[in-house]
Design an enzyme around this catalytic site. Structure first.
Site, PDB file in Angstrom:
ATOM      1  N   GLU A  77      31.518  -5.252   8.379  1.00 17.46           N
ATOM      2  CA  GLU A  77      30.628  -5.682   9.450  1.00 17.46           C
ATOM      3  C   GLU A  77      29.252  -5.056   9.268  1.00 17.46           C
ATOM      4  O   GLU A  77      29.132  -3.837   9.160  1.00 17.46           O
ATOM      5  CB  GLU A  77      31.215  -5.275  10.806  1.00 17.46           C
ATOM      6  CG  GLU A  77      30.423  -5.792  11.996  1.00 17.46           C
ATOM      7  CD  GLU A  77      31.068  -5.401  13.323  1.00 17.46           C
ATOM      8  OE1 GLU A  77      31.403  -6.299  14.097  1.00 17.46           O
ATOM      9  OE2 GLU A  77      31.248  -4.192  13.551  1.00 17.46           O
ATOM     10  N   TYR A 113      23.654 -10.644  12.599  1.00 16.51           N
ATOM     11  CA  TYR A 113      25.016 -10.098  12.512  1.00 16.51           C
ATOM     12  C   TYR A 113      25.725 -10.774  11.347  1.00 16.51           C
ATOM     13  O   TYR A 113      25.661 -12.000  11.188  1.00 16.51           O
ATOM     14  CB  TYR A 113      25.784 -10.371  13.807  1.00 16.51           C
ATOM     15  CG  TYR A 113      27.249  -9.961  13.741  1.00 16.51           C
ATOM     16  CD1 TYR A 113      27.647  -8.672  14.069  1.00 16.51           C
ATOM     17  CD2 TYR A 113      28.230 -10.867  13.322  1.00 16.51           C
ATOM     18  CE1 TYR A 113      28.971  -8.287  13.992  1.00 16.51           C
ATOM     19  CE2 TYR A 113      29.559 -10.491  13.238  1.00 16.51           C
ATOM     20  CZ  TYR A 113      29.935  -9.203  13.579  1.00 16.51           C
ATOM     21  OH  TYR A 113      31.244  -8.824  13.497  1.00 16.51           O
TER      22      TYR A 113
END
Length: 315
Positions: free
Chosen positions: A123, A34
């Protein structure tokens, strides 16, 4: 798929019409990570947020194992230097030196995009290392500052309004911040904070807001009328609560817009008005002289209670 409704967690139960399909080469990840770049209140600047536990809900990861989240402050002007970026890649567990350098370069480029394109959040979930050692951004979400649209036209030209609520799109054309909700009480307020408080008070009195609508500090009688048109386009609205604090905004301008909208749109749902502040007395006089059936209150509690009561009786 094209022409059919796609229903996911992101679209909600109503779904969204599929009008395009993206084709991509299939790559098999050996590990998922991530990565995000966002503004951090604690450091008062941008940060790189990473985790070796990608491909899943990062909020759940943070709640279960806070140590799995690596937060790296970024110098706004200088950006992310190579040594720091490589250090993050090593902490995440990228195995080969080549993969570490590829990941580090991606971190640096993400911040470059973040700064140059006035992003509010970037993101990547997941960023993956493939079986053959390549590092790829396999899914991404970008958010951009709406206030920067005048200098980021190449970004904002990519906007697909067909995937948005038509009423919200129409509202933006007039500088109105509008979000449709599921209740029956239309809300017209100036200022996001006051709008949130107004919805809270309605809930306290047992009501349900039909929308969030902030007309901002520069509303004119014409924009107020447009706001009413948007409210009335929702057939579920059975009463309208107007709550305005006149600071920069003049209450008499709002009153003029209210009167104009009530007459021209032949308003049939109960209208409850609370006007306080700049030009308040003049606004109240305009409403009195109009002879229209407008319920005026000085207190928000009383106004909200009346909006809930009339909303129930006329629905």
């Amino acid at each position: 798929m094209i022409g059919a409704k796609l229903i996911t967690k992101q679209t909600g139960a109503g779904g969204r019409l599929c009008n395009a399909v993206m084709l991509a080469e299939r790559r098999d990840p050996s590990h998922e990570y991530y990565v995000a770049v966002l503004n951090d209140r604690a450091t008062a600047g941008p940060v790189l947020v990473t985790s070796s536990q990608g491909g899943m809900n990062i909020e759940e990861v943070a709640a279960k194992d806070p140590s799995a989240i690596i937060t790296t402050p970024i110098d706004f002007e200088k950006g992310l230097d190579t040594a720091t970026a490589l250090g993050v890649a090593q902490k995440l567990g990228f195995k080969s030196e080549q993969a570490q350098h590829e990941a580090a370069k991606i971190f640096q480029n993400l911040y470059k995009i973040f700064k140059e394109k006035d992003a509010t959040q970037i993101e990547i979930n997941p960023m993956a290392e493939t079986a053959d050692g390549a590092v790829l951004c396999m899914d991404a979400k970008f958010g951009f500052d709406d206030n920067a649209d005048f200098r980021q036209q190449d970004v904002f030209n990519l906007r697909d309004v067909s995937q948005e609520d038509p009423t919200e799109v129409e509202a933006q054309k007039y500088g109105l911040n509008f979000i449709k909700l599921d209740g029956n009480i239309g809300c017209l307020v100036n200022g996001a904070g006051l709008a949130m408080a107004t919805m809270d008070v309605l809930k306290l009195h047992g009501g349900d807001p039909a929308n969030f609508l902030d007309v901002g500090g520069g509303a004119t009688p014409e924009t107020v009328k447009k706001a009413f048109e948007l409210l009335l386009s929702d057939k579920a609205v059975s009463s309208i609560l107007l709550n305005v604090f006149g600071g920069i905004m003049r209450c008499d301008y709002i009153a003029e817009g209210v009167i104009k909208a009530t007459k021209e749109l032949q308003l049939r749902v109960p209208l409850i008005v609370r006007l306080k502040g700049n030009k308040e007395a003049e606004a109240k006089e305009l409403i009195r002289e109009s002879g229209l059936k407008i319920y005026a209150f000085d207190g928000l509690d009383e106004a909200a209670a009346k909006a809930v009561e009339l909303g129930r009786s006329s629905s």
